[in-house]
Design a protein around this motif. Structure first.
Motif, PDB file in Angstrom:
ATOM      1  N   MET A 139       0.826  -1.207   0.000  1.00  0.00           N
ATOM      2  CA  MET A 139       0.000   0.000   0.000  1.00  0.00           C
ATOM      3  C   MET A 139       0.858   1.254   0.000  1.00  0.00           C
ATOM      4  O   MET A 139       0.619   2.198  -0.766  1.00  0.00           O
ATOM      5  N   ASP A 140       1.875   1.294   0.824  1.00  0.00           N
ATOM      6  CA  ASP A 140       2.773   2.447   0.849  1.00  0.00           C
ATOM      7  C   ASP A 140       3.506   2.609  -0.481  1.00  0.00           C
ATOM      8  O   ASP A 140       3.728   3.734  -0.942  1.00  0.00           O
ATOM      9  N   GLN A 141       3.882   1.494  -1.094  1.00  0.00           N
ATOM     10  CA  GLN A 141       4.577   1.555  -2.377  1.00  0.00           C
ATOM     11  C   GLN A 141       3.686   2.186  -3.443  1.00  0.00           C
ATOM     12  O   GLN A 141       4.145   3.013  -4.240  1.00  0.00           O
ATOM     13  N   VAL A 142       2.406   1.800  -3.453  1.00  0.00           N
ATOM     14  CA  VAL A 142       1.466   2.363  -4.423  1.00  0.00           C
ATOM     15  C   VAL A 142       1.298   3.861  -4.200  1.00  0.00           C
ATOM     16  O   VAL A 142       1.342   4.662  -5.144  1.00  0.00           O
ATOM     17  N   ILE A 143       1.112   4.244  -2.938  1.00  0.00           N
ATOM     18  CA  ILE A 143       0.905   5.660  -2.622  1.00  0.00           C
ATOM     19  C   ILE A 143       2.119   6.487  -3.017  1.00  0.00           C
ATOM     20  O   ILE A 143       1.997   7.575  -3.604  1.00  0.00           O
ATOM     21  N   GLU A 144       3.293   5.974  -2.721  1.00  0.00           N
ATOM     22  CA  GLU A 144       4.515   6.708  -3.088  1.00  0.00           C
ATOM     23  C   GLU A 144       4.643   6.834  -4.600  1.00  0.00           C
ATOM     24  O   GLU A 144       4.976   7.907  -5.128  1.00  0.00           O
ATOM     25  N   LYS A 145       4.358   5.746  -5.319  1.00  0.00           N
ATOM     26  CA  LYS A 145       4.458   5.766  -6.777  1.00  0.00           C
ATOM     27  C   LYS A 145       3.505   6.782  -7.382  1.00  0.00           C
ATOM     28  O   LYS A 145       3.833   7.458  -8.366  1.00  0.00           O
ATOM     29  N   LEU A 146       2.320   6.929  -6.779  1.00  0.00           N
ATOM     30  CA  LEU A 146       1.292   7.813  -7.328  1.00  0.00           C
ATOM     31  C   LEU A 146       1.419   9.250  -6.839  1.00  0.00           C
ATOM     32  O   LEU A 146       0.661  10.117  -7.268  1.00  0.00           O
ATOM     33  N   GLY A 147       2.341   9.509  -5.941  1.00  0.00           N
ATOM     34  CA  GLY A 147       2.550  10.875  -5.475  1.00  0.00           C
ATOM     35  C   GLY A 147       1.629  11.300  -4.359  1.00  0.00           C
ATOM     36  O   GLY A 147       1.424  12.498  -4.139  1.00  0.00           O
ATOM     37  N   GLY A 148       1.066  10.336  -3.623  1.00  0.00           N
ATOM     38  CA  GLY A 148       0.234  10.655  -2.463  1.00  0.00           C
ATOM     39  C   GLY A 148      -1.243  10.460  -2.732  1.00  0.00           C
ATOM     40  O   GLY A 148      -1.674  10.226  -3.866  1.00  0.00           O
ATOM     41  N   VAL A 149      -2.013  10.584  -1.662  1.00  0.00           N
ATOM     42  CA  VAL A 149      -3.464  10.396  -1.704  1.00  0.00           C
ATOM     43  C   VAL A 149      -4.145  11.754  -1.779  1.00  0.00           C
ATOM     44  O   VAL A 149      -3.844  12.657  -0.989  1.00  0.00           O
ATOM     45  N   ASP A 150      -5.074  11.907  -2.718  1.00  0.00           N
ATOM     46  CA  ASP A 150      -5.798  13.171  -2.850  1.00  0.00           C
ATOM     47  C   ASP A 150      -6.790  13.365  -1.706  1.00  0.00           C
ATOM     48  O   ASP A 150      -6.783  14.406  -1.045  1.00  0.00           O
ATOM     49  N   ILE A 151      -7.660  12.385  -1.500  1.00  0.00           N
ATOM     50  CA  ILE A 151      -8.673  12.488  -0.440  1.00  0.00           C
ATOM     51  C   ILE A 151      -8.840  11.117   0.205  1.00  0.00           C
ATOM     52  O   ILE A 151      -8.956  10.101  -0.485  1.00  0.00           O
ATOM     53  N   CYS A 152      -8.876  11.102   1.525  1.00  0.00           N
ATOM     54  CA  CYS A 152      -9.266   9.918   2.277  1.00  0.00           C
ATOM     55  C   CYS A 152     -10.698  10.117   2.754  1.00  0.00           C
ATOM     56  O   CYS A 152     -10.995  11.081   3.457  1.00  0.00           O
ATOM     57  N   PHE A 153     -11.588   9.211   2.345  1.00  0.00           N
ATOM     58  CA  PHE A 153     -12.972   9.223   2.803  1.00  0.00           C
ATOM     59  C   PHE A 153     -13.143   8.133   3.854  1.00  0.00           C
ATOM     60  O   PHE A 153     -12.507   7.075   3.773  1.00  0.00           O
ATOM     61  N   GLY A 154     -14.026   8.373   4.826  1.00  0.00           N
ATOM     62  CA  GLY A 154     -14.237   7.344   5.833  1.00  0.00           C
ATOM     63  C   GLY A 154     -15.315   7.718   6.827  1.00  0.00           C
ATOM     64  O   GLY A 154     -15.983   8.753   6.710  1.00  0.00           O
ATOM     65  N   GLY A 155     -15.473   6.855   7.812  1.00  0.00           N
ATOM     66  CA  GLY A 155     -16.360   7.098   8.931  1.00  0.00           C
ATOM     67  C   GLY A 155     -15.539   7.075  10.208  1.00  0.00           C
ATOM     68  O   GLY A 155     -14.305   7.025  10.175  1.00  0.00           O
ATOM     69  N   ILE A 156     -16.221   7.119  11.337  1.00  0.00           N
ATOM     70  CA  ILE A 156     -15.551   7.070  12.638  1.00  0.00           C
ATOM     71  C   ILE A 156     -16.199   5.965  13.459  1.00  0.00           C
ATOM     72  O   ILE A 156     -17.426   5.924  13.602  1.00  0.00           O
ATOM     73  N   GLY A 157     -15.384   5.071  13.999  1.00  0.00           N
ATOM     74  CA  GLY A 157     -15.891   3.989  14.822  1.00  0.00           C
ATOM     75  C   GLY A 157     -16.291   4.454  16.206  1.00  0.00           C
ATOM     76  O   GLY A 157     -15.973   5.571  16.638  1.00  0.00           O
ATOM     77  N   ILE A 158     -16.951   3.577  16.940  1.00  0.00           N
ATOM     78  CA  ILE A 158     -17.492   3.961  18.246  1.00  0.00           C
ATOM     79  C   ILE A 158     -16.396   4.315  19.242  1.00  0.00           C
ATOM     80  O   ILE A 158     -16.623   5.095  20.172  1.00  0.00           O
ATOM     81  N   ASN A 159     -15.212   3.749  19.050  1.00  0.00           N
ATOM     82  CA  ASN A 159     -14.077   4.108  19.906  1.00  0.00           C
ATOM     83  C   ASN A 159     -13.104   5.051  19.194  1.00  0.00           C
ATOM     84  O   ASN A 159     -11.945   5.169  19.582  1.00  0.00           O
ATOM     85  N   GLY A 160     -13.611   5.713  18.160  1.00  0.00           N
ATOM     86  CA  GLY A 160     -12.809   6.709  17.461  1.00  0.00           C
ATOM     87  C   GLY A 160     -11.904   6.166  16.386  1.00  0.00           C
ATOM     88  O   GLY A 160     -11.128   6.931  15.805  1.00  0.00           O
ATOM     89  N   HIS A 161     -12.013   4.880  16.073  1.00  0.00           N
ATOM     90  CA  HIS A 161     -11.079   4.335  15.091  1.00  0.00           C
ATOM     91  C   HIS A 161     -11.405   4.827  13.685  1.00  0.00           C
ATOM     92  O   HIS A 161     -12.558   5.037  13.319  1.00  0.00           O
ATOM     93  N   LEU A 162     -10.355   5.008  12.893  1.00  0.00           N
ATOM     94  CA  LEU A 162     -10.442   5.328  11.468  1.00  0.00           C
ATOM     95  C   LEU A 162      -9.870   4.134  10.722  1.00  0.00           C
ATOM     96  O   LEU A 162      -8.773   3.678  11.040  1.00  0.00           O
TER      97      LEU A 162
END
Length: 273
Positions: A139-162
């Motif tokens: 995953m890190d290799q892909v992100i580095e090759k692509l020059g980073g992540v534009d947007i991270c979308f997500g929710g928040i878990g009950i204990n704050g986890h992403l």
């Protein structure tokens, strides 16, 4: 110890949150806003001839039907788009659960997203990336090759986890930010909440292991967009916006991100009488 922010009314909550909050009328409005931000960013990057790189969740998922309709309706090419999915459940021997399992995030994305987009528009399979328990560094290799992540979308878990970045009280916030893609055991709180939402409360059948994209990959995305829309998100939103920054409640780390936003429904912002 009582945390006063859990009892903040609308005015108090919106007076000075440490993470910007956008209030929308209902769940559909939250999901539509996410879908349109996805589509608009892809169109912008396509016009520049650049790749679009998203970290995508399976939870929330309500944005995907809108996104599929927008892509198909507006003929938006995804050929230069990368979806880096956040996580996946694992078996007890720490391998992906079968894609045919109703809990599989890989199966969901195939059924609800990729197979619904017109073939001439959808991205190649090589650009639909899930964290791999046998090669977490990919995953890190892909992100580095692509020059980073534009947007991270997500929710928040009950204990704050992403994603599945569960709380780790023994780490400082800076140490927690350095966690990369990895295999981990799912906390009892998360298994319980997910069992209620996904298996009618059948907690004994919930997987105990997962592979998750790291907080490092999430925090280093240029933008982070989170959605909260469940009853118990009332406390989660208030903790994320006003709690102390800590690895005890990972969403609080977004207080230090340069471009984070939480989209919340009106009933999450308004406490019941």
């Amino acid at each position: 110890m009582r945390h006063d922010y859990y009892f903040y009314d609308r005015q108090e909550l919106l007076s000075a949150p440490k993470v910007p909050i956008e209030v929308l009328p209902d769940n559909a409005a939250v999901f539509r806003a996410i879908a349109w931000e996805m589509a608009d960013e892809i169109k912008r990057k396509n016009a520049l001839g650049e790749s679009t790189v998203f970290i995508c969740p399976v939870g929330p998922v309500g944005q995907y039907p809108y996104f599929v309709d927008i892509v198909n309706g507006e003929n938006i090419s995804l050929k230069n788009v990368w979806f880096l999915n956040m996580d996946e459940y694992l078996t007890d021997d720490k391998q992906w659960i079968d894609q045919s399992d109703k809990l599989s995030f890989r199966g969901f994305m195939e059924r609800a997203v990729y197979s619904k987009i017109r073939p001439e528009l959808v991205m190649p399979e090589s650009q639909r990336v899930f964290p791999d328990p046998n090669d977490p560094g990919y995953m890190d290799q892909v992100i580095e090759k692509l020059g980073g992540v534009d947007i991270c979308f997500g929710g928040i878990g009950i204990n704050g986890h992403l994603a599945f970045n569960e709380a780790q009280d023994g780490l400082t916030p800076e140490q927690f930010k350095q966690l990369h893609t990895r295999v981990l055991e799912i906390s009892p709180e998360t298994r319980t909440a997910n069992a209620i939402g996904d298996l009618n409360g059948a907690i004994d059948d919930m997987p105990r292991w997962c592979v998750t994209i790291g907080m490092n990959e999430i925090f280093n995305a240029r933008k982070v967009r989170l959605g909260v829309f469940r009853d118990w998100h009332r406390a989660v939103l208030r903790h994320a916006a006003y709690g102390e920054v800590s690895a005890h409640f990972p969403a609080t780390l977004m207080q230090t991100h340069p471009d984070a936003l939480i989209r919340a429904t009106r009933f999450v912002v308004d406490l019941p009488d």
